[in-house]
Design an enzyme around this catalytic site. Structure first.
Site, PDB file in Angstrom:
ATOM      1  N   ASN A 209       0.961  -1.333   0.031  1.00 56.29           N
ATOM      2  CA  ASN A 209      -0.186   0.142  -0.121  1.00 56.29           C
ATOM      3  C   ASN A 209       0.938   1.207  -0.055  1.00 56.29           C
ATOM      4  OD1 ASN A 209       0.465   0.764   3.050  1.00 56.29           O
ATOM      5  ND2 ASN A 209      -0.479  -1.069   3.136  1.00 56.29           N
TER       6      ASN A 209
ATOM      7  N   ASP B  78      -4.296  -6.056   5.239  1.00 56.92           N
ATOM      8  CA  ASP B  78      -5.257  -6.615   5.946  1.00 56.92           C
ATOM      9  C   ASP B  78      -5.269  -8.193   5.487  1.00 56.92           C
ATOM     10  OD1 ASP B  78      -6.362  -4.666   7.604  1.00 56.92           O
ATOM     11  OD2 ASP B  78      -7.559  -4.049   5.849  1.00 56.92           O
TER      12      ASP B  78
ATOM     13  N   LYS C  92       7.758 -17.587 -10.643  1.00 53.96           N
ATOM     14  CA  LYS C  92       7.025 -16.406 -11.103  1.00 53.96           C
ATOM     15  C   LYS C  92       5.905 -17.080 -11.944  1.00 53.96           C
ATOM     16  CE  LYS C  92       7.022 -12.594 -14.379  1.00 53.96           C
ATOM     17  NZ  LYS C  92       7.764 -11.889 -15.555  1.00 53.96           N
TER      18      LYS C  92
ATOM     19  N   PRO D  57      -2.703 -11.576  10.695  1.00 55.57           N
ATOM     20  CA  PRO D  57      -2.793 -11.160  11.999  1.00 55.57           C
ATOM     21  C   PRO D  57      -2.948  -9.851  12.374  1.00 55.57           C
ATOM     22  CG  PRO D  57      -0.443 -11.872  11.519  1.00 55.57           C
ATOM     23  CD  PRO D  57      -1.254 -12.103  10.219  1.00 55.57           C
ATOM     24  N   ASP D  58      -3.735  -9.463  13.624  1.00 58.93           N
ATOM     25  CA  ASP D  58      -3.725  -8.104  13.810  1.00 58.93           C
ATOM     26  C   ASP D  58      -2.523  -7.899  14.815  1.00 58.93           C
ATOM     27  OD1 ASP D  58      -4.243  -5.651  15.132  1.00 58.93           O
ATOM     28  OD2 ASP D  58      -6.576  -5.566  14.216  1.00 58.93           O
ATOM     29  N   ILE D  59      -1.551  -7.148  14.594  1.00 54.34           N
ATOM     30  CA  ILE D  59      -0.269  -6.972  15.383  1.00 54.34           C
ATOM     31  C   ILE D  59      -0.741  -6.236  16.475  1.00 54.34           C
ATOM     32  CG2 ILE D  59       1.909  -6.242  15.607  1.00 54.34           C
ATOM     33  CD1 ILE D  59       2.056  -6.449  12.332  1.00 54.34           C
TER      34      ILE D  59
ATOM     35  N   PHE E 227      -3.281   3.488  15.517  1.00 64.45           N
ATOM     36  CA  PHE E 227      -3.584   4.744  14.584  1.00 64.45           C
ATOM     37  C   PHE E 227      -4.830   4.066  13.608  1.00 64.45           C
ATOM     38  CE2 PHE E 227      -0.531   8.150  13.740  1.00 64.45           C
ATOM     39  CZ  PHE E 227       0.182   8.125  15.070  1.00 64.45           C
TER      40      PHE E 227
ATOM     41  N   LYS F 181     -13.006   1.984  16.891  1.00 64.59           N
ATOM     42  CA  LYS F 181     -11.654   1.277  16.771  1.00 64.59           C
ATOM     43  C   LYS F 181     -10.826   1.176  17.989  1.00 64.59           C
ATOM     44  CE  LYS F 181     -10.050   0.974  12.804  1.00 64.59           C
ATOM     45  NZ  LYS F 181      -9.598   1.385  11.749  1.00 64.59           N
TER      46      LYS F 181
ATOM     47  N   LYS G  67      -9.842  -2.412  19.611  1.00 69.49           N
ATOM     48  CA  LYS G  67      -8.473  -2.798  19.711  1.00 69.49           C
ATOM     49  C   LYS G  67      -8.307  -2.953  21.392  1.00 69.49           C
ATOM     50  CE  LYS G  67      -7.248  -2.154  15.361  1.00 69.49           C
ATOM     51  NZ  LYS G  67      -6.453  -3.167  14.279  1.00 69.49           N
TER      52      LYS G  67
HETATM   53  O1  C5P Z   1      -7.729  -2.448  12.118  1.00 67.83           O
HETATM   54  P1  C5P Z   1      -7.221  -1.309  11.396  1.00 67.83           P
HETATM   55  O2  C5P Z   1      -6.141  -1.570  10.504  1.00 67.83           O
HETATM   56  O3  C5P Z   1      -8.047  -0.072  10.937  1.00 67.83           O
HETATM   57  O4  C5P Z   1      -6.247  -0.651  12.552  1.00 67.83           O
HETATM   58  C1  C5P Z   1      -5.148   0.211  12.402  1.00 67.83           C
HETATM   59  C2  C5P Z   1      -4.341   0.109  13.738  1.00 67.83           C
HETATM   60  O5  C5P Z   1      -4.085  -1.265  13.639  1.00 67.83           O
HETATM   61  C3  C5P Z   1      -2.975   0.637  13.303  1.00 67.83           C
HETATM   62  O6  C5P Z   1      -2.592   1.077  14.632  1.00 67.83           O
HETATM   63  C4  C5P Z   1      -2.136  -0.523  12.711  1.00 67.83           C
HETATM   64  O7  C5P Z   1      -0.684  -0.392  12.752  1.00 67.83           O
HETATM   65  C5  C5P Z   1      -2.857  -1.668  13.524  1.00 67.83           C
HETATM   66  N1  C5P Z   1      -2.733  -2.912  12.846  1.00 67.83           N
HETATM   67  C6  C5P Z   1      -2.040  -3.977  13.135  1.00 67.83           C
HETATM   68  N2  C5P Z   1      -2.009  -5.205  12.444  1.00 67.83           N
HETATM   69  C7  C5P Z   1      -3.012  -5.320  11.577  1.00 67.83           C
HETATM   70  C8  C5P Z   1      -3.721  -4.264  11.247  1.00 67.83           C
HETATM   71  C9  C5P Z   1      -3.716  -3.044  11.788  1.00 67.83           C
HETATM   72  O8  C5P Z   1      -1.166  -3.807  14.241  1.00 67.83           O
HETATM   73  N3  C5P Z   1      -3.086  -6.392  10.773  1.00 67.83           N
END
Ligand code: C5P
Length: 441
Positions: free
Chosen positions: A248, A317, A327, A345-347, A367, A381, A385
Site C-alpha cells: 500500500n 489486511d 513467477k 494477524p492483527d499485530i 492509529f 476502533k 482494539k
Molecule cells: O484495523 P485497522 O487496520 O484499521 O487498525 C489500524 C491500527 O491497527 C494501526 O495502529 C495499525 O498499525 C494496527 N494494525 C496492526 N495489524 C494489522 C492491522 C492493523 O497492528 N493487521
C-alpha cells in the site's frame, strides 16, 4: 511565467513548475530534517580541531543556524590548516576566535567570556590529539582553555570525534573516550565508511545532519527516560510469487517521526519497519521486515521488554493464501490467475491483549486512517482494539505527506492536534503518551 529550472529537480516537480502549477513538494527526507526552530534561543560554541572533517563543520555550522541557534566558532591552529576562519565567519556571521590572546575582548579573557554565554560547546571535528588535551585538562590554546574554564554543570561539552580507523580503534583513544564520558562529556559517536586516507572503517565524523539530530535530541526534555518504545511503521509487502506482491501507499513518515521523537525524549527505541527507504533516525534499533507475519514476529519479540507500543504501520489486511515458488507466467490463454486471500494477524490487537499490556506494563497506541466520520470510527476502533489511546487521521490527507492533522481519542474524549509537520505532531504525541503514563503510574 516559467521559473528557471535547476538541473536536479525531480521530473514531476520540474513538470509541475513548467506548467506553472502550484505544487506540494514532499521530500522523503523532510521528517529527518528538523523544522526551522528546533534550536531557537540556543547559543552554541562550535569548536573545530585539526582534521579533514573540518570541511563538514562548515555545513554543520549552517545547519545549526538554520535550526535557529546562534553559533560562535572557535578554531585551533591545526583546524586552520584545513579550513579558513573566513569561511566559518561568513557562515556563522560572527568573527571567529582562535587565540587566547585575542585583544578584541576588553578584559582579554575570551575563554571566560565565550564559555559563559554558551548553552553548549560542540567540538566537531574532535581530533585524537584534542581528546588527550581534554582528558588531561590541558589549556595551551583557546579552545581547550575554554573547555577547562567552562562551568561544568551549566555548559555541556559534546564531542564529534573524527580520525583514521586505526587511531580510533587504538586503546589509547578508547581509553580517553571512556575517561571523557566519565568526566561528563557527551560523545556523539563516529560514522563508518570510506575515509579521506583511502582506508575504510570506523572513525569518520558523523554527517552534519546526523550531528544536528543528536544536538537537537540532547536539548530535548527527557519525558520518556527509562522507557522502551516499540514503533511499527510503513506498509507491509505480501508476496504473490518471488517477483510480485501486494502492498500500500504508506510512506512510513509518521512512524519514523514518532521514532525520532521518542529517542529525543530519552527512550530506548525499537523501530520495526516495513519496506520503506527512509533513513533510520539516530540512536534507534531498526528491524526491517516485509510481510505482516514478519512484522508480528519482530514486534512480539520487542514487546517483551517494551513499555510503550505505537502501531503506525499500515499492515495489509490480507495476504495471498499461497505464495508461488516461481513467477506465475502468462499461459497465453487470456485467463488471469485467480488469487485467494487469507486474513493477516492483527499485530496491535495481539500485543494489546497480551499479558504485559493488560497488566499495565505496556502502554499501547494505535492509529486509524479513516476517510470519513473520524470521531465515531476512531472511538469504535479504540474499543475494538482494547487500547488506551488511538490516533485518528484522514488517510488521503496523510499518506506520503510531510504534515498531517490528528485526533487523539481516549477514554476521556477527543483532542484535536491541528495540522503541522509530522515531526511536530510526533513530539506532541510523545508528550501526551508520557503524560498519560505518568497519570496512570
Ligand atoms: O484495523 P485497522 O487496520 O484499521 O487498525 C489500524 C491500527 O491497527 C494501526 O495502529 C495499525 O498499525 C494496527 N494494525 C496492526 N495489524 C494489522 C492491522 C492493523 O497492528 N493487521
Amino acid at each position: 511565467h516559467t521559473p528557471p529550472l535547476r538541473g536536479s529537480l525531480p521530473p514531476e516537480v520540474a513538470l509541475a513548475l513548467r506548467r506553472g502549477m502550484a505544487t506540494r513538494i514532499c521530500s522523503p527526507y523532510a521528517v529527518t530534517m528538523p523544522p526551522m526552530n528546533d534550536l531557537a534561543g540556543k547559543h552554541i560554541v562550535l569548536g573545530l580541531t585539526g582534521g579533514i572533517a573540518c570541511y563538514k563543520a562548515a555545513e554543520l555550522c549552517r545547519a545549526l543556524i538554520k535550526a535557529g541557534a546562534t553559533v560562535q566558532v572557535v578554531m585551533t591552529q591545526a583546524a586552520e590548516q584545513f579550513i579558513t576562519p573566513v569561511t566559518m565567519q561568513a557562515l556563522s556571521n560572527r568573527t571567529v576566535y582562535g587565540s587566547q590572546w585575542d585583544a578584541r575582548e576588553p578584559n582579554n579573557m575570551p575563554h571566560i567570556n565565550l564559555s559563559r554565554e554558551a548553552d553548549a560547546i560542540v567540538i566537531a571535528p574532535c581530533s585524537a590529539d584534542f581528546m588527550v588535551k581534554l582528558v588531561h585538562g590541558g589549556a595551551d590554546d583557546l579552545l581547550s582553555l575554554m573547555c577547562l574554564a567552562r562551568p561544568i554543570d551549566k555548559v555541556p561539552l559534546l564531542l564529534a570525534p573524527a580520525m583514521n580507523r586505526e587511531m580510533w580503534a587504538h586503546p589509547a583513544t578508547q581509553r580517553n573516550m571512556a575517561q571523557l564520558s566519565a568526566d561528563g562529556a557527551t560523545i556523539l559517536g563516529v560514522g563508518s565508511g570510506f575515509q579521506a586516507c583511502g582506508e575504510t572503517g570506523d572513525g569518520r565524523m558523523l554527517e552534519p545532519q546526523e550531528l544536528l539530530e543528536d544536538i537537537v535530541a540532547f536539548f530535548s526534555p527527557k519525558l520518556l527516560a527509562g522507557q522502551h518504545v516499540l514503533v511499527t511503521a510503513g506498509p507491509t509487502f505480501e508476496a504473490i510469487d518471488p517477483i510480485r506482491g501486494i502492498t500500500n501507499h504508506s510512506s512510513g513518515k509518521m512512524g519514523f517521526a514518532i521514532t525520532r521523537a521518542a529517542r529525543e525524549a530519552g527512550a530506548q527505541v525499537t523501530l520495526v519497519a516495513g519496506p520503506v527507504s527512509l533513513p533510520t533516525p539516530r540512536g534507534v534499533q531498526r528491524v526491517n521486515v516485509k510481510s505482516a507475519r514478519e512484522m508480528l514476529a519482530a514486534s512480539v519479540d520487542a514487546a517483551q521488554t517494551a513499555t510503550v507500543f505505537v502501531a503506525t504501520a499500515a499492515v495489509a489486511d490480507w495476504r495471498p493464501a499461497t505464495q508461488a515458488n516461481h513467477k506465475i507466467k502468462k499461459d497465453g490463454s487470456g485467463q488471469a490467475p485467480l488469487l485467494q486471500f487469507t486474513e493477516n494477524p492483527d499485530i496491535l490487537h495481539t500485543i494489546a491483549q497480551g499479558e504485559r499490556a493488560r497488566s499495565g506494563q505496556l502502554f499501547c497506541v494505535g492509529f486509524a486512517a479513516e476517510s470519513q466520520d473520524l470521531v465515531n470510527n476512531a472511538q469504535a476502533k479504540r474499543a475494538r482494539k482494547g487500547i488506551p489511546l488511538l490516533v485518528g487521521n484522514i488517510g488521503p490527507l496523510t499518506f506520503g505527506q510531510d504534515d498531517n492533522e490528528m485526533l487523539l481519542v481516549d477514554a476521556a474524549g477527543v483532542q484535536p492536534l491541528p495540522r503541522a509537520p509530522k515531526l511536530v505532531l510526533a513530539r506532541k504525541l510523545i508528550a501526551e503518551i508520557a503524560r498519560r503514563m505518568r497519570a496512570a503510574a
